[in-house]
Design a protein around this motif. Structure first.
Motif, short mmCIF file in Angstrom:
data_model
loop_
_atom_site.label_atom_id
_atom_site.label_comp_id
_atom_site.label_asym_id
_atom_site.label_seq_id
_atom_site.Cartn_x
_atom_site.Cartn_y
_atom_site.Cartn_z
N CYS A 278 0.84 -1.21 0.00
CA CYS A 278 0.00 0.00 0.00
C CYS A 278 0.87 1.25 0.00
O CYS A 278 0.55 2.23 -0.67
N GLN A 279 1.97 1.20 0.73
CA GLN A 279 2.86 2.35 0.81
C GLN A 279 3.47 2.67 -0.55
O GLN A 279 3.52 3.83 -0.97
N ASN A 280 3.93 1.64 -1.26
CA ASN A 280 4.54 1.88 -2.58
C ASN A 280 3.50 2.40 -3.57
O ASN A 280 3.80 3.26 -4.40
N LEU A 281 2.28 1.90 -3.47
CA LEU A 281 1.21 2.37 -4.35
C LEU A 281 0.97 3.87 -4.14
O LEU A 281 0.83 4.63 -5.11
N GLN A 282 0.95 4.28 -2.89
CA GLN A 282 0.78 5.71 -2.59
C GLN A 282 1.95 6.53 -3.14
O GLN A 282 1.75 7.62 -3.69
N LEU A 283 3.16 6.00 -2.99
CA LEU A 283 4.34 6.72 -3.48
C LEU A 283 4.35 6.82 -5.00
O LEU A 283 4.76 7.84 -5.56
N VAL A 284 3.90 5.77 -5.68
CA VAL A 284 3.83 5.79 -7.15
C VAL A 284 2.88 6.88 -7.62
O VAL A 284 3.20 7.68 -8.52
N ILE A 285 1.69 6.92 -7.02
CA ILE A 285 0.72 7.95 -7.40
C ILE A 285 1.29 9.34 -7.11
O ILE A 285 1.17 10.27 -7.93
N GLY A 286 1.95 9.48 -5.95
CA GLY A 286 2.55 10.76 -5.60
C GLY A 286 3.65 11.17 -6.58
O GLY A 286 3.78 12.36 -6.92
N SER A 287 4.44 10.22 -7.05
CA SER A 287 5.51 10.52 -8.01
C SER A 287 4.94 11.02 -9.33
O SER A 287 5.45 11.99 -9.92
N PHE A 288 3.91 10.36 -9.82
CA PHE A 288 3.28 10.80 -11.07
C PHE A 288 2.76 12.23 -10.93
O PHE A 288 2.93 13.06 -11.84
N LEU A 289 2.13 12.50 -9.79
CA LEU A 289 1.59 13.84 -9.57
C LEU A 289 2.70 14.88 -9.51
O LEU A 289 2.57 16.00 -10.02
#
Length: 458
Positions: free
Chosen positions: A344-355
């Motif tokens: 879940c943490q990596n998924l949040q970081l991936v979305i944050g990186s794209f943004l």
């Protein structure tokens, strides 16, 4: 402790161990002279020796302690002290002297050093010591394990994890047949060491019927492939396995499809049918997946069946809905399957990186629908590829909307290597899709052709 008794009393191959030069264990002080008064054994030790002599004199099968001189008595007295220190009772110690003539001449100091050597290997277990004393065939079983390829260094860990009572009291021939059976299915000794329960299972009532379930399901070759890959599956009862098979048949999967899922994810048979399988399959059906879709889904995302809903899947589901996915849609199901392999943490970081690189939630949603694995990529690796796309190749981040699979290729081995090899001939505006999707063999052939043309032109 176990191997000490194997080496001194039962004479198995562990006698070949080297005695280390390590300092003595402070818990086992060396005895320089037989001081029986100091150890409180003035009465028990001579009494035990007399008992041993008497038993030896009346039994022609055990002549080891018949007629011993005073020097031998002195050594045996000290050995009695040693065995009392390591936890053996007087009765057990007498039995050990009867079983082995080696103890008559072995010095307590040599036995103690051997004990220190074995302790340094992690063999310390008083319960095991007593079981060995009561089970004369134990040595033969250990020898059998060694002969069947179990490394000597792994023997102690295996014995410490196995059900010793079951191991000690089962027949030697049964153990031999079990090892032969496991080898016939390609089960490696590594698996036996990791899962010693396999040696405690009964061959005729447990192993054979359970293996037959998989033979009937997929045929002998596939059954062997599955058991070689994951032999702990034999720990489940026939009823458990058949109940799971019936469940998957009830939703429309063929035996061939189920076996393919099992080969990809053998733990499919360990998942609770009532508390997980039924609800997970029902969720997929609510998202519009039919039987064939469910089969394809599970071959790509089998972890969906076993991950915790509360601690894992529900959190990821919430992030996907915030991203723009709609409840009860096929796209949501496939996206949830794609993120089962990430945290879940990596998924949040991936979305944050794209943004952070200027993409909107709508852009991320579009990319993940076109290429669902984009949400499971490692966040650090993903950022390095986006950085190279912008700085190294000079492209706009928006190109990812047309080709999100770009983020799935290895940066150094594929992206940089191919771009650097072709930028001089194709120019910086080359198609990244054509550059990266062509096979390695075809790319190499094109590179050789370009090299020959350049040489001819020169």
């Amino acid at each position: 402790m176990a191997a000490l008794l194997e080496s001194v009393c039962l004479r198995i191959r562990i006698l070949s161990f080297q005695t280390p030069s390590a300092p003595p264990n402070p818990k086992l002080p060396l005895v320089s002279s037989p001081n029986l008064v100091h150890y409180g054994l003035v009465r028990s030790t001579p009494k035990a020796l007399r008992k041993a002599r008497k038993m030896s004199a009346t039994s022609s099968a055990q002549p080891a302690i018949h007629c011993i001189d005073s020097s031998t008595v002195s050594l045996m007295s000290e050995s009695f002290i040693l065995f009392r220190e390591i936890g053996l009772s007087e009765k057990e110690t007498v039995a050990l002297f009867q079983k082995s003539s080696v103890l008559e001449t072995a010095t307590p100091e040599s036995l103690r050093k051997r004990l220190i050597s074995l302790q340094s290997s992690g063999i310390i277990d008083f319960a095991l010591c007593r079981l060995i004393a009561k089970c004369p065939e134990f040595a033969k079983k250990v020898e059998l394990c060694l002969d069947n390829g179990i490394p000597r260094a792994e023997l102690a860990p295996l014995l410490n994890r196995i059900n010793l009572r079951a191991f000690c009291y089962r027949k030697l021939e049964d153990l031999r047949n079990t090892l032969i059976f496991l080898k016939s299915y390609g089960v490696s000794t590594d698996w036996i060491v990791r899962r010693p329960l396999l040696l405690a299972l009964d061959l005729n009532t447990q192993l054979v019927p359970r293996a037959a379930v998989f033979t009937e399901l997929g045929g002998p070759e596939k059954a062997t492939e599955l058991l070689r890959k994951f032999p702990p599956i034999l720990a489940y009862t026939v009823d458990h396995l058949e109940t799971h098979i019936d469940f998957w048949r009830s939703i429309g999967l063929t035996d061939e499809q189920l076996f393919k899922i099992a080969l990809i994810y053998p733990n499919v048979f360990s998942i609770g049918k009532d508390n997980k399988l039924k609800s997970r399959v029902e969720f997929l059906k609510q998202c519009g997946l039919i039987t064939e879709d469910i089969y394809k889904f599970l071959t790509k995302a089998p972890l969906f069946l076993s991950l915790s809903w509360k601690k894992n899947l529900s959190k990821k589901l919430g992030l996907l809905v915030k991203l723009g996915y709609e409840h009860g849609t096929r796209e949501l199901a496939w996206a949830l399957g794609a993120v089962t392999r990430t945290s879940c943490q990596n998924l949040q970081l991936v979305i944050g990186s794209f943004l952070s690189y200027g993409l909107s939630l709508e852009d991320i949603l579009a990319m993940s629908k076109k290429h669902p694995p984009v949400l499971q990529y490692n966040n650090v690796s993903l950022e390095s590829k986006m950085e190279y796309l912008i700085e190294g190749i000079g492209r706009d981040i928006g190109e990812l909307l047309a080709f999100p699979a770009f983020l799935g290729y290895r940066l150094d081995e594929r992206i940089k290597h191919r771009y650097e090899a072709k930028k001089d001939t194709r120019g910086e505006g080359m198609s990244l899709i054509k550059l990266l999707t062509v096979s390695t063999e075809r790319f190499a052939n094109k590179k050789k052709s370009s090299t020959r043309l350049d040489a001819n032109a020169a």
